[in-house]
Motif scaffolding. Sequence first.
Motif, short mmCIF file in Angstrom:
data_model
loop_
_atom_site.label_atom_id
_atom_site.label_comp_id
_atom_site.label_asym_id
_atom_site.label_seq_id
_atom_site.Cartn_x
_atom_site.Cartn_y
_atom_site.Cartn_z
N ASP A 73 7.02 -52.13 1.22
CA ASP A 73 5.58 -51.93 1.45
C ASP A 73 5.20 -52.75 2.69
O ASP A 73 5.24 -53.99 2.66
N ILE A 74 4.84 -52.06 3.76
CA ILE A 74 4.61 -52.78 5.03
C ILE A 74 3.41 -53.72 4.95
O ILE A 74 3.36 -54.72 5.65
N ASP A 75 2.42 -53.40 4.12
CA ASP A 75 1.24 -54.25 4.02
C ASP A 75 1.54 -55.55 3.29
O ASP A 75 0.87 -56.56 3.51
N LYS A 76 2.51 -55.54 2.41
CA LYS A 76 2.87 -56.75 1.66
C LYS A 76 3.97 -57.55 2.35
O LYS A 76 4.32 -58.64 1.90
N ASN A 77 4.53 -56.99 3.42
CA ASN A 77 5.64 -57.65 4.11
C ASN A 77 5.42 -57.63 5.62
O ASN A 77 6.29 -57.22 6.39
N ARG A 78 4.24 -58.06 6.02
CA ARG A 78 3.87 -57.99 7.43
C ARG A 78 4.77 -58.85 8.32
O ARG A 78 5.06 -58.49 9.47
N GLN A 79 5.19 -60.00 7.82
CA GLN A 79 6.05 -60.86 8.64
C GLN A 79 7.38 -60.18 8.93
O GLN A 79 7.88 -60.22 10.07
N LEU A 80 7.97 -59.53 7.92
CA LEU A 80 9.22 -58.81 8.11
C LEU A 80 9.04 -57.66 9.10
O LEU A 80 9.85 -57.47 10.00
N VAL A 81 7.97 -56.89 8.92
CA VAL A 81 7.70 -55.76 9.81
C VAL A 81 7.53 -56.23 11.25
O VAL A 81 8.06 -55.64 12.18
N GLN A 82 6.79 -57.34 11.42
CA GLN A 82 6.59 -57.88 12.77
C GLN A 82 7.91 -58.30 13.39
O GLN A 82 8.19 -58.01 14.57
N GLN A 83 8.76 -58.95 12.61
CA GLN A 83 10.04 -59.40 13.13
C GLN A 83 10.93 -58.22 13.51
O GLN A 83 11.53 -58.20 14.59
N LEU A 84 11.00 -57.20 12.65
CA LEU A 84 11.84 -56.03 12.94
C LEU A 84 11.31 -55.26 14.14
O LEU A 84 12.07 -54.73 14.95
N THR A 85 9.98 -55.17 14.25
CA THR A 85 9.39 -54.47 15.39
C THR A 85 9.71 -55.19 16.69
O THR A 85 10.07 -54.57 17.70
N GLN A 86 9.61 -56.50 16.68
CA GLN A 86 9.91 -57.28 17.88
C GLN A 86 11.38 -57.22 18.25
O GLN A 86 11.75 -57.45 19.41
N MET A 87 12.22 -56.87 17.29
CA MET A 87 13.65 -56.75 17.55
C MET A 87 14.05 -55.31 17.88
O MET A 87 15.23 -54.99 18.00
N GLY A 88 13.04 -54.42 18.03
CA GLY A 88 13.31 -53.09 18.53
C GLY A 88 13.24 -51.96 17.54
O GLY A 88 13.43 -50.80 17.92
N LEU A 89 12.99 -52.22 16.24
CA LEU A 89 12.89 -51.14 15.26
C LEU A 89 11.48 -50.54 15.32
O LEU A 89 10.49 -51.26 15.16
N PRO A 90 11.36 -49.22 15.56
CA PRO A 90 10.04 -48.61 15.71
C PRO A 90 9.32 -48.45 14.38
O PRO A 90 9.55 -47.50 13.64
N LEU A 91 8.40 -49.36 14.08
CA LEU A 91 7.66 -49.31 12.82
C LEU A 91 6.16 -49.16 13.06
O LEU A 91 5.35 -49.60 12.25
N GLN A 92 5.81 -48.52 14.18
CA GLN A 92 4.40 -48.35 14.49
C GLN A 92 3.73 -47.33 13.57
O GLN A 92 2.52 -47.31 13.44
N SER A 93 4.52 -46.47 12.95
CA SER A 93 3.97 -45.47 12.04
C SER A 93 4.86 -45.36 10.81
O SER A 93 6.05 -45.65 10.86
N VAL A 94 4.26 -44.94 9.70
CA VAL A 94 5.00 -44.73 8.46
C VAL A 94 4.70 -43.31 7.96
O VAL A 94 3.64 -42.75 8.28
N PRO A 95 5.65 -42.76 7.18
CA PRO A 95 6.90 -43.39 6.77
C PRO A 95 7.95 -43.42 7.88
O PRO A 95 8.04 -42.51 8.68
N THR A 96 8.70 -44.52 7.87
CA THR A 96 9.90 -44.64 8.71
C THR A 96 11.05 -45.00 7.80
O THR A 96 10.93 -45.92 6.97
N VAL A 97 12.16 -44.29 7.92
CA VAL A 97 13.34 -44.56 7.10
C VAL A 97 14.49 -44.94 8.03
O VAL A 97 14.85 -44.16 8.92
N ALA A 98 15.03 -46.14 7.84
CA ALA A 98 16.15 -46.62 8.65
C ALA A 98 17.39 -46.71 7.77
O ALA A 98 17.32 -47.21 6.64
#
Length: 308
Positions: A73-98
């Motif tokens: 859940d991106i809203d409950k795990n904002r720190q993780l999402v921010q870290q993954l986004t800064q490392m290049g994983l495109p999480l600007q929109s959902v759903p995203t499945v990696a």
Amino acid sequence: MEVILDPSKANGPDPVMDGDQRTFMKDVVEASREVPVLVDFWATWCGPCKALTPALEKVVRAAGGRVRLVKIDIDKNRQLVQQLTQMGLPLQSVPTVAAFWQGQIADLFQGALPEGELKKFIENLLKMAGGQMPSAELLAEAKQLLEAGDAAAALEIYAALGQQEPENAEALAGLARCLIALEEEDQAKEMLDSLSDKLKEHPEISSVRAQIELAEAGRAAQSQLGAFEQRLAANPDDHEARIELAIALNSMEKRQEAAETLLEAIKRDREWNDKAAQKQLLKFFEAWGLTDPVTLKARRGLSALLFR
């Protein structure tokens, strides 16, 4: 070997679980060294997520434990999402499945896919993980030839695979890389531009497009290499010169030096010009590929700077 998704084989522990930023390394990165792990990034307010997640759970469970699903859940795990986004994983929109395999991202998609497409996605992932994909050996041979400098021989293999499997993004990306190596960059660009929107979004295709863009920028930067070095000698905080120097170094196949140059710029002032150095480094990652040794090392360096 054909991979069959059979619900009757779905025994053992439930391969579907909820995850969070505390257990991400264990549930995803470490677990993916044994079996492929899909990560479903979703949100309660996301309409397409409500359609995708149940279908994804069904297909994963039908795979009989050969693949796992971790829901974030991106809203409950904002720190993780921010870290993954800064490392290049495109999480600007959902759903995203990696899809993670061997601790790295192997593939991804965005948006809600129908069940048939989800089965195909997982089947391809399982074939790749098992080393049994029909074209895997040919792809490996072509890659080896290209890395050894025989772009013409690699081109023949990639072209044949592209004809047999028109949606094979790895073969098409390899074909473009061969054309670049043979100094047919314009032809490579035309081929990539002709692909469907879906293929253009594939990480392999995005990587080679970024490679072409960096090559164009690098040729211009190389001509002023000495000037950039002089500017930095006079002013170590000339971030524009440092970024341009990194672009030139990358075009000279000095990837490690290019990465270190940008990491130094980020260390000195990560916010300069709307995080220009960080954005350039992510562009390098995209062009080099997720599993490139320099990417992996530089990504660790970037993470250390961002989360110190």
